[in-house]
Design a protein around this motif. Structure first.
Motif, mmCIF file in Angstrom:
data_model
loop_
_atom_site.group_PDB
_atom_site.id
_atom_site.type_symbol
_atom_site.label_atom_id
_atom_site.label_comp_id
_atom_site.label_asym_id
_atom_site.label_seq_id
_atom_site.Cartn_x
_atom_site.Cartn_y
_atom_site.Cartn_z
ATOM 1 N N VAL B 191 0.833 -1.199 0.000
ATOM 2 C CA VAL B 191 0.000 0.000 0.000
ATOM 3 C C VAL B 191 0.872 1.256 0.000
ATOM 4 N N GLY B 192 1.896 1.237 0.855
ATOM 5 C CA GLY B 192 2.794 2.379 0.934
ATOM 6 C C GLY B 192 3.512 2.627 -0.376
ATOM 7 N N LEU B 193 3.940 1.530 -1.008
ATOM 8 C CA LEU B 193 4.639 1.641 -2.287
ATOM 9 C C LEU B 193 3.749 2.356 -3.317
ATOM 10 N N PHE B 194 2.497 1.933 -3.398
ATOM 11 C CA PHE B 194 1.596 2.534 -4.388
ATOM 12 C C PHE B 194 1.253 3.980 -4.045
ATOM 13 N N LEU B 195 1.055 4.238 -2.750
ATOM 14 C CA LEU B 195 0.772 5.614 -2.320
ATOM 15 C C LEU B 195 1.889 6.554 -2.745
ATOM 16 N N ILE B 196 3.129 6.161 -2.436
ATOM 17 C CA ILE B 196 4.261 7.042 -2.692
ATOM 18 C C ILE B 196 4.548 7.117 -4.193
ATOM 19 N N ARG B 197 4.368 5.999 -4.890
ATOM 20 C CA ARG B 197 4.556 6.007 -6.336
ATOM 21 C C ARG B 197 3.600 7.021 -6.974
ATOM 22 N N GLN B 198 2.355 6.999 -6.484
ATOM 23 C CA GLN B 198 1.352 7.932 -7.001
ATOM 24 C C GLN B 198 1.823 9.382 -6.813
ATOM 25 N N ALA B 199 2.394 9.663 -5.643
ATOM 26 C CA ALA B 199 2.873 11.017 -5.369
ATOM 27 C C ALA B 199 4.046 11.360 -6.288
ATOM 28 N N TYR B 200 4.951 10.407 -6.523
ATOM 29 C CA TYR B 200 6.104 10.632 -7.401
ATOM 30 C C TYR B 200 5.658 10.925 -8.832
ATOM 31 N N LEU B 201 4.588 10.235 -9.272
ATOM 32 C CA LEU B 201 4.137 10.410 -10.658
ATOM 33 C C LEU B 201 3.797 11.870 -10.950
ATOM 34 N N GLY B 202 3.389 12.582 -9.907
ATOM 35 C CA GLY B 202 3.020 13.984 -10.086
ATOM 36 C C GLY B 202 4.216 14.921 -10.203
ATOM 37 N N VAL B 203 5.413 14.417 -9.930
ATOM 38 C CA VAL B 203 6.605 15.273 -10.020
ATOM 39 C C VAL B 203 6.964 15.443 -11.498
ATOM 40 N N PRO B 204 7.102 16.701 -11.956
ATOM 41 C CA PRO B 204 7.398 16.917 -13.378
ATOM 42 C C PRO B 204 8.717 16.269 -13.799
ATOM 43 N N MET B 205 8.686 15.578 -14.923
ATOM 44 C CA MET B 205 9.857 14.873 -15.434
ATOM 45 C C MET B 205 11.009 15.836 -15.721
ATOM 46 N N GLU B 206 10.659 17.075 -16.124
ATOM 47 C CA GLU B 206 11.701 18.063 -16.478
ATOM 48 C C GLU B 206 12.648 18.297 -15.303
ATOM 49 N N LEU B 207 12.060 18.307 -14.118
ATOM 50 C CA LEU B 207 12.848 18.565 -12.911
ATOM 51 C C LEU B 207 13.920 17.489 -12.733
ATOM 52 N N ILE B 208 13.493 16.251 -12.953
ATOM 53 C CA ILE B 208 14.413 15.130 -12.780
ATOM 54 C C ILE B 208 15.450 15.129 -13.889
ATOM 55 N N GLU B 209 14.981 15.365 -15.130
ATOM 56 C CA GLU B 209 15.890 15.426 -16.283
ATOM 57 C C GLU B 209 16.954 16.487 -16.041
ATOM 58 N N ALA B 210 16.496 17.648 -15.575
ATOM 59 C CA ALA B 210 17.426 18.759 -15.345
ATOM 60 C C ALA B 210 18.491 18.355 -14.344
ATOM 61 N N ALA B 211 18.061 17.693 -13.289
ATOM 62 C CA ALA B 211 19.014 17.270 -12.273
ATOM 63 C C ALA B 211 19.992 16.252 -12.853
#
Lengths: 311, 314
Positions: B191-211
């Motif tokens: 349950v925790g895995l899916f909850l947190i995954r859901q939250a991560y999905l909302g993080v813009p990919m550009e931010l991660i790419e930039a990093a």
């Protein structure tokens, strides 16, 4: 957020050839390294029990010496074990909780969905039993159910009972007394889920129906209830499975008694394993309970028409 | 003739508008009266339910402060007031109360920290990285969640024994191993895995790419980008887990040979066994067991409710 996007570095990266998002051996290793602790625990404590548990159902096993294959012996013994059947019957009887808890939770959710002053207090109050341990809840209700206790006082005051009874010590009432505790502890949980479901229904729908002259009952029947259908599916599924698997309240309050009247299927599994150390037979009983809960899950799915809001 | 139709409708409209306004105000007044009535009724029903939900706690609380008297009676006020029962619990003559508090704290700290960390780590590649086997792992975990597992308790007990976690040969290591035995089976929270995954999905990919372009290592991205942005979900999940670890008692009672190591909620049942002569002391113990949960719940209620909703949807 803390990492600035610098254009020149992006250009440099392009010169070197691509970003870290590419599928390379290195990135794959990194990805698996992230998941490693979780996956190890998952395999040991979630996947392994499914397979090993199924295997154990066909063996004789006492944890100390290795399991010994006995074929269908455990199941044969189970079918002739009156205690197992009575456990199964009580577990199925426990499903009676499901329609009651779902109906009440929907009603309570609709009540606390009203924009009234102080409604937050009520939502919180109804949720307190949910966050309380069954160890505590079981003990509290064991005291409440005492012959001279508050439950008897209320039942007598309402004229529902002539003289006080020790409800948990009476084979005819004990199971229902425990069911009430399950109900009491669970309503707040489902209330929160139904509240979320209610708030997902577009208010325009209900308003339009009211303008068109629909009565409250019609609005509830034709708009609210269909809108809640996905939530009803999930909630009734959850509560059916936990009704079949009811254990903790029994363990704390009655230990299966009196006269086996609250002896449930999972209690049978528990006592076969941890009292008699017949782990193989316990696993066989567990397997049967698992199959039954899958069947009930499917029935549930059909009854709620797959939880589709438009059906 | 030709002008009439053009002029009358506005007049008629005005008249009807006036009429409607009149009717509407009447309706509104009636509705207000009706609303007041239904609100009153609603408050009454809400109050009765609140009484049913809270009175058992209140009753336990006041009875735990009574020195003597008719213990199980229905009551609104305690018949007397003393800390006698609490002193009895604190002194821990039959059950080591403070030791159990310590056990609960250790189990909760270990359990919550590791459960949340492992889920937060594992959710990152599942949400934001491309690698072979990703979908397979994702769907395997999903299947595992719906698969009923009634033999879990049995097999996990056998696993715990076979891992040697219940061995009795070294006093210090055995204590650590037994704490681990209590905490480990619940540590991979799907349950925790899916909850947190859901939250991560909302993080813009550009931010991660930039990093990534800036040469940040994945662990740094996880710590500096993903964790802060998923913080509300992580807090919600942590509160859920704290409540779960604090409240769980069955597994601890099954697995722990050493009664000294029982957490509070499991110890409470020991208390009710050994203290059967003084149920008020058990009530005092029950009050003390609920207290931390109520405090955490009071402060984290908003997160908690979100967590529950998310856990079921996810």
């Amino acid at each position: 957020m803390t990492i600035p996007t610098r254009r020149e570095s992006r250009r440099e990266q392009h010169k070197r050839g691509g970003t870290g998002a590419q599928v390379t051996v290195r990135n794959t290793l990194i990805a698996y390294a992230f998941m490693l602790p979780f996956l190890i625990l998952l395999v040991v404590y979630h996947t392994w029990p499914v397979f090993f548990g199924t295997y154990l159902a066909f063996t004789k096993y006492n944890v100390i010496s290795p399991p010994e294959w006995v074929g269908l012996d455990n199941f044969r013994e189970l079918t002739s074990d009156e205690q197992f059947w009575s456990g199964l019957r009580n577990s199925l009887k426990y499903i009676l909780v499901v329609p009651i808890i779902q109906g009440l939770s929907i009603a309570v959710a609709m009540l606390v969905n009203r924009p009234m002053k102080g409604i937050g207090f009520f939502r919180t109050a109804y949720y307190v039993p949910v966050v309380t341990s069954f160890a505590v809840v079981g003990l509290i209700w064991t005291w409440m159910y005492q012959q001279e206790g508050p439950v008897n006082f209320v039942l007598q005051a309402l004229g529902l009972m002539k003289e006080p009874h020790s409800l948990l010590n009476n084979p005819f009432t004990a199971l229902y007394a425990v069911m009430f505790v399950t109900l009491w502890k669970g309503i707040g949980y489902y209330m929160v889920l139904y509240l979320a479901g209610l708030q997902a229904i577009a208010p325009e729908l209900e308003e339009a129906a009211v303008i068109d002259g629909a009565t409250r009952l019609q609005v509830f029947w034709n708009i609210t209830l269909p809108g809640l259908r996905p939530t009803i599916l999930v909630c009734s599924l959850l509560s059916t499975i936990s009704a079949i698997k009811v254990f903790e309240e029994i363990y704390v309050m009655t230990s299966g008694g009196p006269a086996g009247s609250t002896y449930t299927a999972l209690f049978y599994t528990y006592s076969r394993a941890f009292v008699d150390f017949k782990f193989g037979q316990a696993a066989a009983a567990g397997l049967i309970i698992a199959v039954i809960s899958i069947l009930f899950g499917l029935v549930n799915f059909r009854l709620t028409r797959g939880g589709r809001a438009d059906a | 003739m030709l002008e009439q139709p053009a002029t009358t409708p506005p007049q008629r409209q005005a008249a009807t508008a006036q009429e409607t306004a009149h009717v509407a105000s009447g309706l509104r007044a009636r509705k207000r009266r009706k609303d007041r009535l239904t609100n009153g009724l609603a408050y009454f029903v809400l109050g009765v339910i609140a009484l049913i939900m809270l009175y058992p706690f209140y009753w336990t609380l006041i009875t735990s402060f009574e020195p003597t008297g008719n213990i199980y009676q229905a009551k609104l006020w305690p018949s007397g007031f003393s800390f006698k029962n609490y002193v009895e619990v604190f002194q821990g003559t039959t059950v080591p109360f403070w030791r159990m508090v310590l056990n609960s704290v250790i189990i909760c700290t270990l359990g919550v920290t590791l459960t949340v960390s492992f889920a937060a780590l594992a959710a990152y590649p599942l949400a934001k990285m491309r690698f072979p086997g990703r979908d397979l792992i994702f769907y395997a975990i999903l299947t595992l969640m719906v698969l009923p597992n009634e033999a879990g308790l049995i097999v996990n007990y056998s696993t715990t024994v076979n891992l040697g976690l219940l061995r009795q040969d070294n006093p210090v290591l055995n204590v650590l191993a037994q704490y681990a035995a209590v905490v480990l089976p619940g540590m991979a929270s799907i349950v925790g895995l899916f909850l947190i995954r859901q939250a991560y999905l909302g993080v813009p990919m550009e931010l991660i790419e930039a990093a990534r372009i800036d040469g940040a290592r994945e662990l740094t991205i996880w710590r500096r980008v993903m964790l802060p942005l998923a913080l509300p979900t992580i807090v919600a999940f942590s509160i859920l887990e704290f409540v779960a670890y604090w409240n769980s008692f069955l597994w601890a009672r099954i697995v722990l040979r050493d009664k000294e190591l029982l957490p509070l909620s499991a110890g409470l049942l020991e208390l009710s066994g050994t203290f059967s002569t003084n149920s008020r002391a058990v009530m005092a113990g029950a009050v003390l067991t609920i207290l931390p949960i109520l405090i955490v719940f009071a402060f984290g209620q908003k997160y908690f409710m979100k967590g529950i909703e998310g856990a079921v949807k996810g």
